[in-house]
Design an enzyme around this catalytic site. Structure first.
Site, PDB file in Angstrom:
ATOM      1  N   TYR A 119       0.826  -1.203   0.000  1.00 48.40           N
ATOM      2  CA  TYR A 119       0.000   0.000   0.000  1.00 48.40           C
ATOM      3  C   TYR A 119       0.863   1.256   0.000  1.00 48.40           C
ATOM      4  O   TYR A 119       0.449   2.301  -0.514  1.00 48.40           O
ATOM      5  CB  TYR A 119      -0.941  -0.003   1.207  1.00 48.40           C
ATOM      6  CG  TYR A 119      -2.125  -0.925   1.018  1.00 48.40           C
ATOM      7  CD1 TYR A 119      -3.282  -0.467   0.397  1.00 48.40           C
ATOM      8  CD2 TYR A 119      -2.093  -2.241   1.448  1.00 48.40           C
ATOM      9  CE1 TYR A 119      -4.380  -1.302   0.207  1.00 48.40           C
ATOM     10  CE2 TYR A 119      -3.175  -3.082   1.282  1.00 48.40           C
ATOM     11  CZ  TYR A 119      -4.314  -2.611   0.652  1.00 48.40           C
ATOM     12  OH  TYR A 119      -5.384  -3.440   0.461  1.00 48.40           O
TER      13      TYR A 119
ATOM     14  N   GLU B 255      -7.781  -7.401   5.575  1.00 48.71           N
ATOM     15  CA  GLU B 255      -6.915  -8.437   5.008  1.00 48.71           C
ATOM     16  C   GLU B 255      -6.126  -9.160   6.090  1.00 48.71           C
ATOM     17  O   GLU B 255      -5.925 -10.381   6.011  1.00 48.71           O
ATOM     18  CB  GLU B 255      -5.999  -7.815   3.956  1.00 48.71           C
ATOM     19  CG  GLU B 255      -6.756  -7.421   2.687  1.00 48.71           C
ATOM     20  CD  GLU B 255      -6.097  -6.321   1.884  1.00 48.71           C
ATOM     21  OE1 GLU B 255      -4.870  -6.139   2.000  1.00 48.71           O
ATOM     22  OE2 GLU B 255      -6.813  -5.622   1.140  1.00 48.71           O
TER      23      GLU B 255
END
Length: 395
Positions: free
Chosen positions: A98, A140
């Site tokens: 990310y 996640e």
């Protein structure tokens, strides 16, 4: 939620950012893959990059998340986040990635919007990004923990125990652990990713629904060959090369289109290869002796293209309150109705929960028909095979 300082800035700049998102995401992916070519080679779907669908899905998710922050500041768009998180987990995405995305996405925003990206605007949209990213990272992390795998380490070798030709362009594979250990548990409707090594050295990944019920020592996936390069790279490779005794890399199971508990009535509607998660749901209902009312709808081109047709009929017949409705574009003498599926013609019990899977036009049409007959939007769930181009439109 967004800070008080960010709300008016995001609201004021959303039209400009939203209008430029397609150019921004195009520039973003160009930058990302130039800096990290291994991501295109071994993580991202090259077919969806080539046809632009992944770019549209990313733009749609960012815009939908920003709109949700403004319109519903006390509520996260959990359905959207869950779909994305399950797909990311099935690919082995890590929290560190990310940061890489952030770097190249914000550089792309500056390149496209130029001087309009003031420090104040940059801070506000940075807030949007990290609210979404951190929410996904948290989901996640939970998915990895529940699956018993380390972050990103989702892959395991599995042996092909059986290969069966279902139709001219569809083949099923029964998978098992070579050491005889049991396959992990999953929920009916979930999918796994399959990673294969292609001739050019890339390791491309595609998702396939588990098409039989959990609780068995083996898994089954059903793969439809997709013509075109690179769109059908993995399915074509599996059709041409995967044989009994071969080993393939398979992820842990993920996916949030899963059979709910309880005893309420169900509608399972599918088209084409979208029948695969429905088969797992039906198999589970039969194996558990479920008395639930279940209406099953399937649409296909013709009897010869309908994979697992006999199995579908057998499973529905085994349910005490199961009914099957088939539509084929070319029904011949099959007894199926001609044309597209029409759920407005069906007798659905009050309180029916609907599960849809198939091509996007099918999903839109069936969902619209269900809404038109009074089914609550919250009771309609769907799975898209490929990038979710529906984000932000199903409210």
């Amino acid at each position: 939620m967004l800070s008080e300082q960010a709300v008016p800035v995001v609201r004021a700049t959303l039209p400009a950012v939203g209008g430029a998102l397609d150019r921004i995401t195009e520039r973003f992916y160009g930058r990302l893959f130039a800096a990290h070519p291994e991501l295109l080679r071994d993580l991202f779907n090259r077919g969806n990059q080539a046809n632009g669908e992944q770019r549209k899905a990313l733009a749609g998710s960012i815009a939908a998340f920003a709109v949700a922050l403004l319109e519903h500041p006390d509520r996260r768009p959990d359905a959207m986040l869950s779909r994305i998180a399950h797909k990311h987990a099935s690919l082995g995405v890590t929290s560190e990635q990310y940061k890489v995305v952030h770097e190249h996405l914000f550089a792309a925003i500056v390149e496209v919007l130029g001087d309009a990206v003031t420090p104040e605007v940059a801070r506000a949209w940075d807030e949007v990004y990290w609210l979404m990213a951190n929410a996904l990272i948290a989901v996640e992390a939970r998915l990895y923990q529940e699956s018993g795998v380390t972050e990103g380490q989702v892959w395991r070798p599995m042996e092909i125990a059986e290969r069966r030709e279902e139709t001219a362009d569809t083949v099923s594979f029964v998978l098992r652990h070579a050491d005889g250990s049991p396959t992990p548990a999953f929920r009916p409707g979930q999918y796994v990713s399959v990673r294969v090594a292609l001739p050019d050295g890339a390791r491309q990944i595609r998702q396939y629904s588990l098409s039989s019920a959990p609780g068995r020592p083996q898994w089954r996936i059903t793969v439809k060959r997709v013509d075109g390069d690179p769109a059908g790279e993995v399915s074509s490779w599996l059709h041409a090369h995967a044989r009994e005794g071969d080993t393939v890399e398979v992820s842990a199971p993920f996916g949030d289109l899963v059979l709910p508990g309880g005893d309420g009535p169900l509608l399972l509607a599918s088209a084409g290869i979208g029948s695969t998660p429905m088969l797992a749901m039906l198999d589970h209902l039969v194996n558990t002796g479920s008395p639930r009312p279940v209406v099953v709808v399937h649409a296909d081109r013709a009897p010869a293209t309908h994979a697992h047709a006999a199995e579908l009929r057998r499973l529905v017949d085994a349910l005490p309150q199961g009914t099957l409705h088939l539509w084929y574009e070319e029904p011949g003498d099959s007894g199926a109705r001609p044309g597209r599926a029409d759920v407005t013609a069906l007798d659905l019990p009050a309180g029916t929960t609907a599960y849809l899977c198939g091509p996007l036009p099918f999903l839109r049409a069936v969902r619209g028909d269900l809404l038109g007959r009074g089914t609550a939007a919250a009771d309609i769930h769907y799975e898209v095979f490929g990038p979710d181009l529906w984000l932000g439109t199903e409210g």
